[in-house]
Design a protein around this motif. Structure first.
Motif, PDB file in Angstrom:
ATOM      1  N   THR A 147      -3.053 -18.333 -62.110  1.00 43.24           N
ATOM      2  CA  THR A 147      -2.910 -16.944 -62.535  1.00 43.24           C
ATOM      3  C   THR A 147      -1.674 -16.809 -63.406  1.00 43.24           C
ATOM      4  O   THR A 147      -0.884 -17.744 -63.545  1.00 43.24           O
ATOM      5  CB  THR A 147      -2.783 -16.011 -61.313  1.00 43.24           C
ATOM      6  N   ASP A 163      -2.289 -12.806 -72.576  1.00 42.65           N
ATOM      7  CA  ASP A 163      -3.482 -12.474 -71.788  1.00 42.65           C
ATOM      8  C   ASP A 163      -3.268 -12.862 -70.330  1.00 42.65           C
ATOM      9  O   ASP A 163      -2.764 -13.947 -70.038  1.00 42.65           O
ATOM     10  CB  ASP A 163      -4.708 -13.237 -72.310  1.00 42.65           C
ATOM     11  N   GLU A 210      -6.469 -14.354 -65.130  1.00 41.29           N
ATOM     12  CA  GLU A 210      -7.526 -13.958 -64.194  1.00 41.29           C
ATOM     13  C   GLU A 210      -8.391 -12.811 -64.713  1.00 41.29           C
ATOM     14  O   GLU A 210      -9.440 -12.518 -64.150  1.00 41.29           O
ATOM     15  CB  GLU A 210      -6.950 -13.647 -62.802  1.00 41.29           C
ATOM     16  N   GLU A 211      -7.991 -12.167 -65.816  1.00 36.30           N
ATOM     17  CA  GLU A 211      -8.773 -11.065 -66.390  1.00 36.30           C
ATOM     18  C   GLU A 211      -9.568 -11.465 -67.629  1.00 36.30           C
ATOM     19  O   GLU A 211     -10.283 -10.648 -68.197  1.00 36.30           O
ATOM     20  CB  GLU A 211      -7.832  -9.898 -66.728  1.00 36.30           C
ATOM     21  N   ILE A 212      -9.447 -12.715 -68.055  1.00 31.10           N
ATOM     22  CA  ILE A 212     -10.181 -13.172 -69.245  1.00 31.10           C
ATOM     23  C   ILE A 212     -11.664 -13.256 -68.887  1.00 31.10           C
ATOM     24  O   ILE A 212     -12.043 -13.938 -67.929  1.00 31.10           O
ATOM     25  CB  ILE A 212      -9.650 -14.534 -69.735  1.00 31.10           C
ATOM     26  N   GLU A 213     -12.488 -12.552 -69.644  1.00 29.45           N
ATOM     27  CA  GLU A 213     -13.919 -12.482 -69.325  1.00 29.45           C
ATOM     28  C   GLU A 213     -14.717 -13.663 -69.851  1.00 29.45           C
ATOM     29  O   GLU A 213     -15.681 -14.087 -69.224  1.00 29.45           O
ATOM     30  CB  GLU A 213     -14.495 -11.161 -69.838  1.00 29.45           C
ATOM     31  N   ASP A 214     -14.327 -14.198 -71.005  1.00 29.08           N
ATOM     32  CA  ASP A 214     -15.043 -15.340 -71.574  1.00 29.08           C
ATOM     33  C   ASP A 214     -14.678 -16.595 -70.773  1.00 29.08           C
ATOM     34  O   ASP A 214     -13.518 -16.996 -70.718  1.00 29.08           O
ATOM     35  CB  ASP A 214     -14.675 -15.506 -73.051  1.00 29.08           C
ATOM     36  N   LYS A 215     -15.670 -17.203 -70.143  1.00 23.45           N
ATOM     37  CA  LYS A 215     -15.438 -18.331 -69.237  1.00 23.45           C
ATOM     38  C   LYS A 215     -14.741 -19.505 -69.937  1.00 23.45           C
ATOM     39  O   LYS A 215     -13.818 -20.099 -69.390  1.00 23.45           O
ATOM     40  CB  LYS A 215     -16.767 -18.778 -68.625  1.00 23.45           C
ATOM     41  N   GLN A 228     -11.163 -18.739 -70.712  1.00 25.28           N
ATOM     42  CA  GLN A 228     -10.407 -18.776 -69.460  1.00 25.28           C
ATOM     43  C   GLN A 228     -10.103 -20.231 -69.066  1.00 25.28           C
ATOM     44  O   GLN A 228      -8.981 -20.550 -68.666  1.00 25.28           O
ATOM     45  CB  GLN A 228     -11.187 -18.079 -68.346  1.00 25.28           C
TER      46      GLN A 228
END
Length: 119
Positions: A78, A84, A87-92, A95
């Motif tokens: 984390t 950025d 833990e909030e990054i949506e694109d796997k 991330q």
């Protein structure tokens, strides 16, 4: 992250960023072996399969997409990287790239390997 930048990251060669990870670590008196250990821990690659990925110049999308086994403890990584919150990054894929970036940053900052590897 802008969609064009995301696409650019997907297509970046792992062989192109790998030496930068090593350089960043070595500047802070850490080793290539430690960088490799982090990569093995995160992705499940081993020495042979990592070298094959480098030799074949696969892109980041394939490097992470074909990773033998992403470590389930990666979710414990984390914090903020490049502005950025990981833990909030949506694109796997983005991330996963940021997970590796964060681990290499921690190595360069002198953190102990057992802490970096979330042991």
């Amino acid at each position: 992250m802008h969609p064009k930048n995301i696409e650019r990251v997907y297509k970046m060669s792992f062989a192109g960023v790998y030496p930068m990870y090593i350089q960043k670590a070595e500047k802070k008196n850490r080793t290539k072996a430690e960088v490799d250990e982090i990569i093995y821990w995160l992705t499940g690659y081993d020495e042979k399969t990592l070298q094959k990925a480098i030799d074949e110049k696969i892109n980041l999308e394939d490097f992470f997409g074909k990773a033998p086994k992403m470590n389930p403890n990666a979710v414990k990584i984390t914090g903020v990287i490049c502005g950025d919150r990981i833990e909030e990054i949506e694109d796997k894929l983005i991330q996963q790239v940021r997970y590796l970036d964060k681990l290499i940053d921690e190595l360069a900052k002198g953190k102990a390997m057992e802490k970096i590897l979330r042991s």
